[in-house]
Motif scaffolding. Structure first.
Motif, mmCIF file in Angstrom:
data_model
loop_
_atom_site.group_PDB
_atom_site.id
_atom_site.type_symbol
_atom_site.label_atom_id
_atom_site.label_comp_id
_atom_site.label_asym_id
_atom_site.label_seq_id
_atom_site.Cartn_x
_atom_site.Cartn_y
_atom_site.Cartn_z
ATOM 1 N N ILE A 50 0.841 -1.204 0.000
ATOM 2 C CA ILE A 50 0.000 0.000 0.000
ATOM 3 C C ILE A 50 0.870 1.245 0.000
ATOM 4 O O ILE A 50 0.586 2.217 -0.698
ATOM 5 C CB ILE A 50 -0.931 -0.009 1.241
ATOM 6 C CG1 ILE A 50 -1.892 -1.205 1.153
ATOM 7 C CG2 ILE A 50 -1.702 1.301 1.358
ATOM 8 C CD1 ILE A 50 -2.769 -1.368 2.385
ATOM 9 N N LEU A 51 2.004 1.163 0.753
ATOM 10 C CA LEU A 51 2.916 2.310 0.809
ATOM 11 C C LEU A 51 3.525 2.596 -0.561
ATOM 12 O O LEU A 51 3.695 3.762 -0.940
ATOM 13 C CB LEU A 51 4.011 2.027 1.841
ATOM 14 C CG LEU A 51 5.047 3.133 2.049
ATOM 15 C CD1 LEU A 51 4.371 4.387 2.618
ATOM 16 C CD2 LEU A 51 6.144 2.667 2.990
ATOM 17 N N ASP A 55 -3.585 2.297 -1.910
ATOM 18 C CA ASP A 55 -4.630 1.348 -1.511
ATOM 19 C C ASP A 55 -5.569 1.097 -2.689
ATOM 20 O O ASP A 55 -6.687 1.613 -2.768
ATOM 21 C CB ASP A 55 -5.393 1.913 -0.303
ATOM 22 C CG ASP A 55 -6.322 0.868 0.324
ATOM 23 O OD1 ASP A 55 -6.263 -0.312 -0.131
ATOM 24 O OD2 ASP A 55 -7.063 1.216 1.236
ATOM 25 N N THR A 56 -5.063 0.290 -3.640
ATOM 26 C CA THR A 56 -5.819 -0.007 -4.859
ATOM 27 C C THR A 56 -5.874 -1.515 -5.049
ATOM 28 O O THR A 56 -5.046 -2.258 -4.486
ATOM 29 C CB THR A 56 -5.151 0.628 -6.097
ATOM 30 O OG1 THR A 56 -3.843 0.047 -6.255
ATOM 31 C CG2 THR A 56 -5.033 2.144 -5.926
ATOM 32 N N GLU A 62 1.166 -5.588 -8.204
ATOM 33 C CA GLU A 62 2.389 -4.832 -8.517
ATOM 34 C C GLU A 62 3.495 -5.141 -7.516
ATOM 35 O O GLU A 62 4.674 -5.240 -7.871
ATOM 36 C CB GLU A 62 2.080 -3.331 -8.510
ATOM 37 C CG GLU A 62 1.134 -2.875 -9.606
ATOM 38 C CD GLU A 62 1.736 -3.096 -10.989
ATOM 39 O OE1 GLU A 62 2.982 -3.015 -11.117
ATOM 40 O OE2 GLU A 62 0.973 -3.360 -11.934
ATOM 41 N N TYR A 63 3.085 -5.303 -6.261
ATOM 42 C CA TYR A 63 4.072 -5.594 -5.221
ATOM 43 C C TYR A 63 4.716 -6.963 -5.464
ATOM 44 O O TYR A 63 5.937 -7.129 -5.313
ATOM 45 C CB TYR A 63 3.404 -5.545 -3.848
ATOM 46 C CG TYR A 63 4.354 -5.863 -2.716
ATOM 47 C CD1 TYR A 63 5.344 -4.963 -2.344
ATOM 48 C CD2 TYR A 63 4.247 -7.084 -2.024
ATOM 49 C CE1 TYR A 63 6.210 -5.264 -1.296
ATOM 50 C CE2 TYR A 63 5.111 -7.386 -0.996
ATOM 51 C CZ TYR A 63 6.104 -6.470 -0.636
ATOM 52 O OH TYR A 63 6.965 -6.767 0.395
#
Length: 338
Positions: A50-51, A55-56, A62-63
């Motif tokens: 999220i960082l 928050d999507t 992606e992470y």
């Protein structure tokens, strides 16, 4: 107590270094994979996705891609590092094997020099020279063979020059105990090799005998020929640089068209010899005895014949000293040839 534990642990690592190394290389990939996944999971639990991506709904995907990219990059770097270590180790092993081969070849070649057979001696000379040529462009640690081979060949000439004394009159003279072809071959590999691999070494050929020597077009630098005899030899078109020919004896030596730079002939006895067309710079003939010596067409530059003894028929035709008397030459040649 803490010191003893540390020492014991250090000893354990040292004694099991090979085992630890094998385990390290065997499981390092798994360690990195699980370590990266574990760290990624820990960061995920702390909201790193999220960082980084907000928050999507796509943040987690992606992470995961980022963690996978980091893992892939780490594995590539590790693979390259391990491959380099393997190449370095293989190179080290090859160098050890090569050195062992050179040591064996060197020993065999050096042994041949002690043979009574001329062909075996010549084989030893060329074998040693071949080793010197190979290592001169190879591993830096093996280049010491060049100096060793050079010293062995020079010592061989010196040690095979014998002094004979007439028991009746006590007169002594020096001769070469080896066939001329042996000495000729050594001089050829030392001073007529195209690679000039011995050119930066100081060569000691003092107190030697050279008879029927032919080293035309040779290059000699930093060579000490002091008290050496040259008889019926040819050194035409040769180059002598910073050489000592002091107290030498020369008879029927042809130096036609040779070049001498900073060469000393002091106290030498030179007779029936030719220096025609030579170039002489910064060279001295102090107290030398010249008999039937031809300098016709020689180019003198700062050449000094101080206190030289001209016994008979010393020819300075077509030189800067032509027309001067022997007394003028031996007293003023240094200034006359500036």
């Amino acid at each position: 107590m803490a010191y003893k534990r540390t020492k014991t642990f250090s000893t354990l690592l040292k004694n099991n270094k090979q085992v630890i190394t094998q385990l390290y290389y065997k499981y390092i990939f798994l360690i990195i994979i699980f370590g990266t996944v574990l760290i990624g999971y820990i960061f995920y639990r702390n909201g790193a996705h999220i960082l980084l991506y907000g928050d999507t709904p796509s943040a987690l995907g992606e992470y995961v891609k980022t963690v996978a990219t980091v893992l892939g990059g780490a594995l590539v770097v590790l693979g390259l590092w391990i491959n380099n270590r393997r190449v370095a180790e293989q190179t080290r092993q090859n160098n050890i094997a090569e050195k062992g081969q050179i040591n064996t070849r060197f020993k065999d070649a050096a042994t041949l020099l002690g043979s009574d057979s001329v062909s075996s001696i010549l084989s030893g000379i060329y074998a040693l020279h071949q080793i010197a040529m190979e290592v001169s462009v190879g591993n830096q640690k093996q280049r010491g063979y060049v100096s060793i081979v050079h010293d062995i060949l020079c010592a061989y000439i010196r040690e095979n020059t014998a002094t004979i004394q007439n028991e009746k009159n006590g007169k002594a003279w020096r001769i070469n105990q080896k066939p001329a072809i042996v000495i000729q071959t050594i001089m050829k590999v030392l001073f007529k090799n195209n690679e000039f691999i011995y050119g930066d070494l100081v060569t000691d050929l003092s107190n030697c005998v050279f008879e029927n020597l032919d080293i035309d077009n040779a290059h000699m630098s930093n060579v000490d020929f002091s008290r050496t005899k040259f008889i019926k030899s040819s050194m035409k078109d040769a180059v002598f640089t910073s050489c000592y020919l002091e107290e030498t004896f020369m008879d029927e030596v042809d130096f036609t068209d040779s070049t001498f730079e900073k060469v000393l002939f002091d106290y030498s006895h030179i007779k029936n010899s030719v220096f025609a067309g030579c170039k002489m710079g910064g060279s001295d003939f102090w107290d030398a005895v010249l008999t039937n010596v031809n300098f016709k067409g020689a180019k003198f530059n700062m050449t000094d014949f101080k206190s030289c003894i001209f016994e008979e028929n010393v020819n300075f035709e077509d030189t800067i000293l032509e027309g001067y008397s022997y007394d003028e030459i031996k007293n003023n040649s240094a200034s006359l040839t500036k």
